[in-house]
Design a protein around this motif. Structure first.
Motif, PDB file in Angstrom:
ATOM      1  N   ALA A  39      38.252  41.275  41.005  1.00  0.00           N
ATOM      2  CA  ALA A  39      39.554  40.623  41.083  1.00  0.00           C
ATOM      3  C   ALA A  39      39.709  39.701  39.887  1.00  0.00           C
ATOM      4  O   ALA A  39      38.753  39.452  39.151  1.00  0.00           O
ATOM      5  CB  ALA A  39      39.679  39.834  42.386  1.00  0.00           C
ATOM      6  N   LYS A  68      43.731  43.419  40.641  1.00  0.00           N
ATOM      7  CA  LYS A  68      44.216  42.662  41.792  1.00  0.00           C
ATOM      8  C   LYS A  68      43.849  41.184  41.686  1.00  0.00           C
ATOM      9  O   LYS A  68      42.939  40.817  40.958  1.00  0.00           O
ATOM     10  CB  LYS A  68      43.678  43.264  43.089  1.00  0.00           C
ATOM     11  N   GLU A  72      43.415  37.922  47.230  1.00  0.00           N
ATOM     12  CA  GLU A  72      43.182  38.933  48.279  1.00  0.00           C
ATOM     13  C   GLU A  72      41.866  38.703  49.012  1.00  0.00           C
ATOM     14  O   GLU A  72      41.707  39.113  50.151  1.00  0.00           O
ATOM     15  CB  GLU A  72      43.142  40.340  47.674  1.00  0.00           C
TER      16      GLU A  72
END
Length: 108
Positions: A39, A68, A72
């Motif tokens: 990430a 991403k 998350e």
């Protein structure tokens, strides 16, 4: 030997190359022992074409890789993280969110 599967999160600013390559390598080399993710603090939105070419040339399924946000992995619904590894100086110097699982943090 432990049967524990370690969850590792590889972090970079853009989550487009280094962290995605780290996710791929840890996932393959640690198969059955490591569940790897990547990430970024400011994700680019797409993996770097050069990183994808390298992964494709080495037999990786590219469908698993996307750029991403590290957010998350900071929600209560996300899997607990055992180890968080930063792979760029910018990400190492940023204030990371609190990840479920209170991971060990290190810089590579």
């Amino acid at each position: 030997m432990s049967d524990k599967v370690w969850t590792v999160l590889v972090l970079c600013t853009g989550n487009s190359a280094r962290s995605i390559l780290g996710e791929a390598l840890l996932g393959r080399m640690g198969e059955g022992r490591i569940l790897a993710f990547s990430a970024g603090s400011k994700p680019k939105g797409v993996p770097h074409p050069g990183a994808l070419r390298y992964l494709a040339a080495n037999g990786y399924d590219l469908s698993a890789f996307r750029s991403k946000s590290w957010d998350e992995f900071a929600s209560a619904a996300s899997s607990p993280i055992d180890i968080a590894i930063t792979v760029c100086g910018n990400a190492a110097g940023e204030a990371c969110p609190i990840f479920t699982g209170a991971p060990v943090r290190t810089h590579w």
